[in-house]
Design a protein around this motif. Structure first.
Motif, mmCIF file in Angstrom:
data_model
loop_
_atom_site.group_PDB
_atom_site.id
_atom_site.type_symbol
_atom_site.label_atom_id
_atom_site.label_comp_id
_atom_site.label_asym_id
_atom_site.label_seq_id
_atom_site.Cartn_x
_atom_site.Cartn_y
_atom_site.Cartn_z
ATOM 1 N N HIS A 180 0.770 -1.288 0.003
ATOM 2 C CA HIS A 180 0.031 -0.060 -0.006
ATOM 3 C C HIS A 180 0.833 1.324 -0.054
ATOM 4 O O HIS A 180 1.966 1.221 0.326
ATOM 5 C CB HIS A 180 -0.844 -0.014 1.296
ATOM 6 N N ASP A 181 0.209 2.385 -0.468
ATOM 7 C CA ASP A 181 0.747 3.515 -0.651
ATOM 8 C C ASP A 181 2.163 3.498 -1.203
ATOM 9 O O ASP A 181 3.294 4.219 -1.077
ATOM 10 C CB ASP A 181 1.128 4.251 0.858
ATOM 11 N N LEU A 182 2.069 2.944 -2.437
ATOM 12 C CA LEU A 182 3.379 2.793 -3.427
ATOM 13 C C LEU A 182 3.325 4.258 -4.288
ATOM 14 O O LEU A 182 2.405 4.600 -4.973
ATOM 15 C CB LEU A 182 3.283 1.490 -3.967
ATOM 16 N N ASN A 183 4.511 4.793 -4.439
ATOM 17 C CA ASN A 183 4.777 5.863 -5.163
ATOM 18 C C ASN A 183 6.317 5.742 -5.634
ATOM 19 O O ASN A 183 7.301 5.314 -4.916
ATOM 20 C CB ASN A 183 4.614 7.095 -4.391
ATOM 21 N N TRP A 184 6.425 6.138 -7.029
ATOM 22 C CA TRP A 184 7.954 5.968 -7.436
ATOM 23 C C TRP A 184 8.526 7.280 -7.683
ATOM 24 O O TRP A 184 7.838 8.386 -7.957
ATOM 25 C CB TRP A 184 7.814 5.004 -8.611
ATOM 26 N N LEU A 185 9.759 7.314 -7.365
ATOM 27 C CA LEU A 185 10.659 8.619 -7.749
ATOM 28 C C LEU A 185 11.690 8.327 -8.510
ATOM 29 O O LEU A 185 12.252 7.312 -8.548
ATOM 30 C CB LEU A 185 11.210 9.045 -6.248
ATOM 31 N N ASP A 186 11.665 9.100 -9.721
ATOM 32 C CA ASP A 186 12.461 9.005 -10.556
ATOM 33 C C ASP A 186 13.612 10.139 -10.796
ATOM 34 O O ASP A 186 13.026 11.307 -10.918
ATOM 35 C CB ASP A 186 12.060 8.737 -11.888
#
Length: 397
Positions: free
Chosen positions: A302-308
């Motif tokens: 849960h609450d997965l966000n990706w930073l690039d």
């Protein structure tokens, strides 16, 4: 590593939530973010009308407001249908002594009036409520509300134009959202409590708020709606020099990266589908990639966000465009579990939750929208993407 643009702040109180919600666009799409925080660099000025006597009655408040806008048919009857249905200020935590409502005939709206016995108590309660809502996951809580304070009273107009009329006096909007900042050309003043600000800038999604003096103007793109891509100008985008800087930028107010994994592996769950696919980061022009949130295991992620961090923004946007068009082809909608790609100059964030989107818009990330024929109403940002057929925006349908 700061940017230019703004948001205003929160609902007046638990008692004002009904009216504040009515005052805000239900879409709650965030407009542009702003330069240095009003609370961090604000001059140490007194609260509005510091030398004036506080009004002894709602009628005196009405008379004062009528110097700047229409305020007719003052009512104090709890059954007046212009008043909000609930009134939690009666619990005594907000120092509200009396309330009423009048109608702004000129702007076709109403103005809720609170006479306050202790303004510092009211402002502290306002700050505490803002922090509570943010902690509960609404990072953009209070953006675009119109909580306006004077000497011994608070008013909340239902119309943006009324708020603009009122702040042309010595009245000021009270803001306590940590992401709030004021554009150049507007006042930044210190209220009676720490971590908040007072300003004469009215932020709005309906295009009726204060003019952002930092915005570049192109006559060919101005009007009730701004079709297509803008010919010129940008208010600037977020940037960071490394993954560590990107994490520092977004954590913890906008994205929770307490648990962050830097990896080139493809990670996704049934509830969160990243934009960058199984080809891997390098094929998408991504230099370094991390995922924030609980990856799951015995329990669902849960609450997965990706930073690039991005080495080739055009490649990233081109591939994201193709993926977005493929998703839209089936039913004209983006899959609910599909994260949205928000980009800066050399960084990107893939997010799913509305609260996260609102916070990132404040930092001047913009959403890559490649929907054919997409337009944004006046008052929202709409800028060129690096690929044809797409725009960068902070407006969502």
């Amino acid at each position: 590593m700061r940017f230019k643009r703004t948001l205003t702040a929160t609902a007046v109180a638990a008692s004002l939530l009904t009216l504040a919600t009515a005052c805000e666009d239900p879409a709650k799409a965030g407009p542009p973010a702003a330069p240095p925080s009003a609370t961090a660099g604000a001059p140490a000025q007194a609260s509005p009308a510091a030398d004036a006597a506080a009004p002894a009655s709602l009628a005196e408040v009405q008379a004062y407001l009528q110097k700047f806008t229409s305020c007719e048919r003052l009512g104090t009857d709890p059954k007046d249908d212009r008043l909000p249905a609930t009134d939690d200020t009666k619990d005594g935590n907000w120092a509200v002594a009396e309330r009423g409502v009048c109608t702004d005939v000129k702007r076709h709206g109403d103005i809720l009036i609170y006479r306050v016995s202790d303004m510092k108590t009211f402002q502290q309660a306002y700050y505490d409520h803002t922090m509570k809502m943010i902690e509960q996951g609404d990072g953009g809580f209070g953006n675009f509300s119109r909580t306006i304070v004077g000497k011994g009273f608070v008013v909340v107009p239902t119309k943006t134009k009324t708020a603009v009329d009122l702040v042309n006096s010595d009245l000021r909007i009270l803001t306590c959202n940590p992401g709030f900042a004021v554009p150049a050309g507007y006042k930044r003043e210190k209220p009676l409590v720490d971590h908040c600000g007072l300003t004469d800038f009215v932020s709005s999604k309906d295009g009726d708020g204060s003019k952002n003096l930092e915005e570049p103007h192109d006559p060919s793109t101005e009007g009730p709606e701004v079709p297509g891509q803008p010919a010129t100008g940008s208010l600037g985008l977020a940037s960071a020099g490394s993954m560590a800087e990107l994490k520092k930028l977004v954590h913890p107010l906008y994205i929770d990266c307490t648990e962050m994994t830097v990896t080139d592996e493809h990670v996704q769950s049934i509830d969160y589908k990243p934009v960058v696919d199984r080809e891997g980061p390098a094929a998408w022009g991504v230099k370094e990639r991390a995922v924030c949130g609980k990856l799951g295991g015995a329990q669902r992620a849960h609450d997965l966000n990706w930073l690039d961090t991005v080495s080739d923004m055009k490649t990233l946007q081109s591939k994201a465009k193709a993926a977005q068009l493929a998703d839209l082809k089936d039913d004209g909608r983006i899959l609910a579990t599909q994260n949205k790609l928000l980009v800066g100059t050399n960084i990107a964030v893939e997010v799913n939750r509305k609260a996260n989107l609102n916070g990132l818009y404040q930092l001047q990330f913009l959403y890559l929208n490649c929907e054919p024929g997409f337009t944004a109403p006046a008052g929202y940002r709409l800028e060129r993407a690096q690929v044809d057929g797409c725009v960068l925006t902070n407006f969502e349908r």
